[in-house]
Design a protein around this motif. Structure first.
Motif, mmCIF file in Angstrom:
data_model
loop_
_atom_site.group_PDB
_atom_site.id
_atom_site.type_symbol
_atom_site.label_atom_id
_atom_site.label_comp_id
_atom_site.label_asym_id
_atom_site.label_seq_id
_atom_site.Cartn_x
_atom_site.Cartn_y
_atom_site.Cartn_z
ATOM 1 N N PRO A 54 -15.817 68.829 47.951
ATOM 2 C CA PRO A 54 -14.881 69.836 47.444
ATOM 3 C C PRO A 54 -14.929 69.992 45.927
ATOM 4 C CG PRO A 54 -13.763 68.267 48.896
ATOM 5 C CD PRO A 54 -15.129 67.737 48.666
ATOM 6 N N ALA A 55 -15.198 68.887 45.215
ATOM 7 C CA ALA A 55 -15.154 68.937 43.755
ATOM 8 C C ALA A 55 -16.209 69.872 43.189
ATOM 9 C CB ALA A 55 -15.350 67.527 43.179
ATOM 10 N N THR A 74 -3.231 69.732 51.751
ATOM 11 C CA THR A 74 -3.938 68.813 50.872
ATOM 12 C C THR A 74 -2.961 68.109 49.962
ATOM 13 O OG1 THR A 74 -4.267 70.615 49.358
ATOM 14 C CG2 THR A 74 -6.048 70.123 50.885
ATOM 15 N N LEU A 75 -3.512 67.283 49.093
ATOM 16 C CA LEU A 75 -2.724 66.577 48.089
ATOM 17 C C LEU A 75 -1.595 65.757 48.710
ATOM 18 C CD1 LEU A 75 -2.532 69.424 45.428
ATOM 19 C CD2 LEU A 75 -3.977 67.412 45.359
ATOM 20 N N GLN A 76 -1.840 65.208 49.879
ATOM 21 C CA GLN A 76 -0.883 64.279 50.452
ATOM 22 C C GLN A 76 -1.134 62.896 49.856
ATOM 23 O OE1 GLN A 76 -1.304 64.364 54.655
ATOM 24 N NE2 GLN A 76 -0.765 66.519 54.829
ATOM 25 N N ALA A 98 -9.084 68.180 43.624
ATOM 26 C CA ALA A 98 -8.616 67.584 42.372
ATOM 27 C C ALA A 98 -7.407 68.343 41.848
ATOM 28 C CB ALA A 98 -9.747 67.571 41.354
ATOM 29 N N ASP A 99 -6.982 67.952 40.663
ATOM 30 C CA ASP A 99 -5.777 68.520 40.063
ATOM 31 C C ASP A 99 -6.044 69.956 39.606
ATOM 32 O OD1 ASP A 99 -3.565 69.127 38.581
ATOM 33 O OD2 ASP A 99 -3.471 67.199 37.563
ATOM 34 N N PRO A 100 -5.281 70.933 40.124
ATOM 35 C CA PRO A 100 -5.506 72.325 39.697
ATOM 36 C C PRO A 100 -5.242 72.533 38.205
ATOM 37 C CG PRO A 100 -3.659 72.163 41.251
ATOM 38 C CD PRO A 100 -4.289 70.819 41.177
ATOM 39 N N GLN A 101 -4.450 71.674 37.612
ATOM 40 C CA GLN A 101 -4.192 71.825 36.174
ATOM 41 C C GLN A 101 -5.423 71.464 35.352
ATOM 42 O OE1 GLN A 101 -0.649 69.791 34.880
ATOM 43 N NE2 GLN A 101 -0.807 70.547 32.779
ATOM 44 N N TRP A 133 -8.153 76.827 43.596
ATOM 45 C CA TRP A 133 -7.809 75.400 43.613
ATOM 46 C C TRP A 133 -7.921 74.746 42.248
ATOM 47 C CZ3 TRP A 133 -4.960 73.392 47.153
ATOM 48 C CH2 TRP A 133 -5.096 73.780 48.482
ATOM 49 N N HIS A 134 -9.149 74.585 41.768
ATOM 50 C CA HIS A 134 -9.336 73.877 40.496
ATOM 51 C C HIS A 134 -10.769 74.068 40.045
ATOM 52 C CE1 HIS A 134 -11.647 70.630 42.390
ATOM 53 N NE2 HIS A 134 -10.752 70.607 43.348
ATOM 54 N N GLY A 135 -11.042 73.653 38.805
ATOM 55 C CA GLY A 135 -12.390 73.806 38.252
ATOM 56 C C GLY A 135 -13.325 72.717 38.743
ATOM 57 N N PRO A 136 -14.632 72.906 38.518
ATOM 58 C CA PRO A 136 -15.613 71.909 38.940
ATOM 59 C C PRO A 136 -15.358 70.578 38.224
ATOM 60 C CG PRO A 136 -16.642 73.609 37.573
ATOM 61 C CD PRO A 136 -15.240 74.051 37.844
ATOM 62 N N VAL A 137 -15.307 69.515 38.996
ATOM 63 C CA VAL A 137 -14.873 68.226 38.455
ATOM 64 C C VAL A 137 -15.899 67.622 37.497
ATOM 65 C CG1 VAL A 137 -14.396 65.832 39.115
ATOM 66 C CG2 VAL A 137 -13.315 67.718 40.358
#
Lengths: 498, 498
Positions: free
Chosen positions: B346-347, B129-131, A176-179, A372-376
């Motif tokens: 992954p999430a 990733t993120l392609q 997912a989005d790292p932001q 990468w990013h936080g838990p979605v």
């Protein structure tokens, strides 16, 4: 009869989450404490499952675990036996719920392995968390009351987030989005715009794993190791300083008085200034408007940045809030850090940074590099929690609760502490501090209090040097964990110890 | 009639999670695109709420948001108006679900603000990733199929974890163990003991936010910035290298052949060696037993450590698994890194390190500095998911699914690619690679394929220098996202492009 039949196993009901774990644990205990002797033959899984009233699969799984761990040995065609050599050489089993697996603080290693990089952070043992909890009167700071948290609503929103996501399985499979999730960033932007007049949109928000990660990521993008000077308040949140030190910052402390940080004492070479203007940690004073203006002028003149740690100002009990530095800033020099650890609960591990545009991409990149990013799902649940007004509602409810405790505390200090313990003026937050007026030193009081079941920190715990001029001799009283009715008695007993 | 009554607002049903958000969004859109003109007066909340069939509170909240964002102005006693100056100067609104808020990669900033520390990582744009996802045939690597994930079970276990935790509210208010929840560490220890014969107990496991955080934390405790030499395979997982570079490591690549890393080519000064022995990323070969022994001997002799990245070996389709390096290790030199991003999704952002005893405290401390600890509820849910056998069951199910796809892929390569595209032998994992036998370069093929709706990476994408001797000219085929039935056609069309 097999020997195992005589073991007293006490298992939870069928279908319990703990069944396999308990079965495994109790069998292992029986092996470790000798009730099951090395070489003893175990009954067949089918027979034992029947006797214990568990499914054969659970029984098989328990045997498999013990086999894979080396507690049991399978002899093909001959059954299953307790191993002769037990696999405990590697350091004992943590055990369920046990904390024996808890690693000791790295700051006191017996001897460091040469392969390890020093992670020692001078003064790192200042950290106020993870203290013993067996207090009768618990005034620890920074921990919220979660007993009124609407767990049912949270569960419903988590469920919904999961169902939602499950329906978009393809999206779910990806990273997912790292932001941060767009919905959460939008909700946060709405929330801080509304509650703190922090001017931002979803694009300015970077979601983090609590304020601690925010500090670490900011250190990552702002600190040149060994070079960058970071200024913190004379009394400070230890974990903030640790994050800066860990990134190689040269951290200096700046005197702080009852108007907050003395801006004219910031070393001119400081490039990052960390402050808690809404509710100074731990004294509780608010930074005065002139100091706020002066700090922003310093940042502008010196090309420095400000990290504004606004950790608990949602809980305001009197007066109008002063504008956040972020709100006043015209030079894009402020990073506004917020957290849900106080307004919701620490276990959630969600916080955020409102970052100026020039730093956003770097901050997002730093997060991506970190994890990468936080838990979605948690992000989506929180987004809904905010968007549907539950956060605002919860804060209102807690403000009432904390307000009553704060009043009780102020009254108790006035009643019992007059002339000896004087509250520091403060209008917001989850804790209050008080100065000791006599000669008794706060750390001595804290020790005596702990012996009497009252836990609270001395203010000096948050200073690098407890004896430095300007470090107040006082105590911090958190009221997140202590009930209103308990407060008067606790303060009375505390004052009696002075 | 007020002007707003003529706006076509299409709102979700009452009680929807999206009601407030949609109301807010649609009103804002109407303001932004001029349907609601600056200066226009809005109807009273009560009247509009009634007309739209929403609660007055929701209506108030929507107005409040727009007021706080500056889209609306309240004139006391005179009503609410659309603002004359709109608050869009700060860079536009991210919008719900929009990715416009997504920051660009920091590696290509127009001009870096002097306040920022360089975060540039050479070659960091390798990240696979993120392609774009608009592929007809999606062979991206490293992404699992989540369509068969038992979301209902996960939901039930999450619910239970929440109920459980809510009952222990006092514990919940506190910060948790940075090493990870005891129940999860125990479940992980059981799982890897069982599936990979990795000898460990709960005390050896450190829970991380996915493998990426594991790499970052290991870099933190093992790399002296500017000094420590870290060896990676010639083709490598880009994010691993980035984590090492970001910590200041001097990263060198080591030739890799069909037995895995050529251990005799590791520079003697390397102190950290990163390998993917079960399923080399991305070629898919397994490290041979002699190489494994040689690598451990190297580590022992040089006082180096090994990071064993075992990212997808749960999916094994043929043969017996070779022992993990961690299992073979007698010198406490191996860090075993695992992740649930491939076996679950992954999430989730959960992974772990099985760390040797001498490094555990430092690793836990590094986690604590980074972000205290992972989210408690997700950890508890995963612990139950593993302990109750759901993980093992899911892996079995997915192994069957992926196995069928892998077979289809091998057959399609044999059928259509004979003499031109040859599969690299590999028994496990979520992807397979294939060598191009002719003169056509893989990156040219990938470009042509993308134009034809087939997305897959060239192997050279995972090398620092695509033209270095030993870098295979080939392609990687992930089969996490593509259906079995699609594979033959996709390979046929791909081969036609050669």
């Amino acid at each position: 009869m097999e020997p195992l039949f005589e073991l007293a196993l006490r298992l939870p009901g069928a279908g319990s989450r703990d069944l396999l774990r308990e079965l495994h644990r109790q069998l292992r205990s029986a092996i470790l404490d000798g009730r099951l002797q090395p070489g003893a033959r175990l009954p067949a899984t089918r027979a034992l499952a029947q006797q214990l009233g568990v499914s054969r699969n659970t029984m098989l799984a328990a045997y498999d675990l013990l086999l894979s761990e080396g507690y049991l040995l399978a002899r093909p065609g001959a059954g299953t036996y307790v191993a002769d050599t037990l696999p405990i050489a590697r350091g004992g089993h943590g055990g369920r719920g046990s904390r024996s697996g808890r690693a000791p603080k790295a700051s006191t290693p017996a001897r460091r392995d040469p392969r390890l990089v020093p992670l020692d952070v001078p003064g790192a043992d200042l950290a106020p968390t993870l203290q013993p909890q067996a207090a009768r009167d618990d005034f620890r700071v920074g921990l919220p009351d979660v007993s009124l948290f609407p767990f049912d609503i949270w569960r419903r929103l988590s469920d919904r987030a999961l169902r939602h996501t499950a329906r978009q399985a393809a999206r779910f499979a990806d990273y997912a989005d790292p932001q941060g999730q767009a919905a959460l960033r939008e909700a946060i932007a709405g929330h801080v715009s509304f509650t703190r007049a922090v001017g931002c949109t979803a694009a300015d928000v970077v979601v983090t794993a609590g304020a601690q990660q925010a500090f670490g990521l900011l250190a990552r993008i702002l600190v040149v190791p060994g070079r960058t000077v970071v200024a913190v308040e004379q009394l400070f949140y230890p974990s903030l300083r640790e994050a800066m030190l860990a990134a190689g910052a040269r951290v200096v402390t700046v005197p702080t008085d009852d108007e907050g940080m003395c801006v004219d004492r910031i070393p001119p070479e400081a490039r990052v200034v960390c402050v808690t203007p809404s509710h100074q940690f731990p004294t509780g004073v608010a930074m005065s408007p002139p100091r706020r203006a002066a700090l922003l002028a310093f940042a502008r003149a010196r090309n420095a940045v400000v990290i504004e740690d606004d950790y608990d100002s949602e809980f305001r009990f009197a007066g109008r809030p002063l504008d956040a530095l972020q709100t006043l800033d015209r030079a894009e020099s402020v990073f506004y850090v917020g957290t849900f650890s106080k307004s919701l609960f620490p276990a959630l591990r969600l916080g955020f940074v409102v970052a100026p545009p020039w730093a956003r991409a770097a901050l997002v990149r730093a997060r991506e590099l970190a994890d990468w990013h936080g838990p979605v799902l948690a992000q989506e649940a929180l987004a809904a929690f905010i968007a549907e007004g539950h956060l605002a509602r919860h804060i209102r409810k807690m403000r009432k609760l904390y307000g009553a405790r704060r009043t009780a505390l102020l009254e108790a200090l006035a009643r019992h502490g007059a002339g000896r313990l004087e509250a520091v003026a403060s209008d917001a937050g989850l804790h209050l501090s008080a100065r000791l007026l006599g000669a008794t030193r706060a750390d001595a009081v804290v020790e005596r209090a702990a012996a009497a079941g009252i836990v609270l920190p001395p203010l000096s715990r948050f200073a690098l040097d407890a004896n430095a001029p300007g470090v107040p001799n006082g105590l911090a009283f958190g009221y997140g964990l202590i009930g209103e009715a308990q407060i008067d008695g606790a303060v009375r007993r505390l004052v009696a110890l002075l």
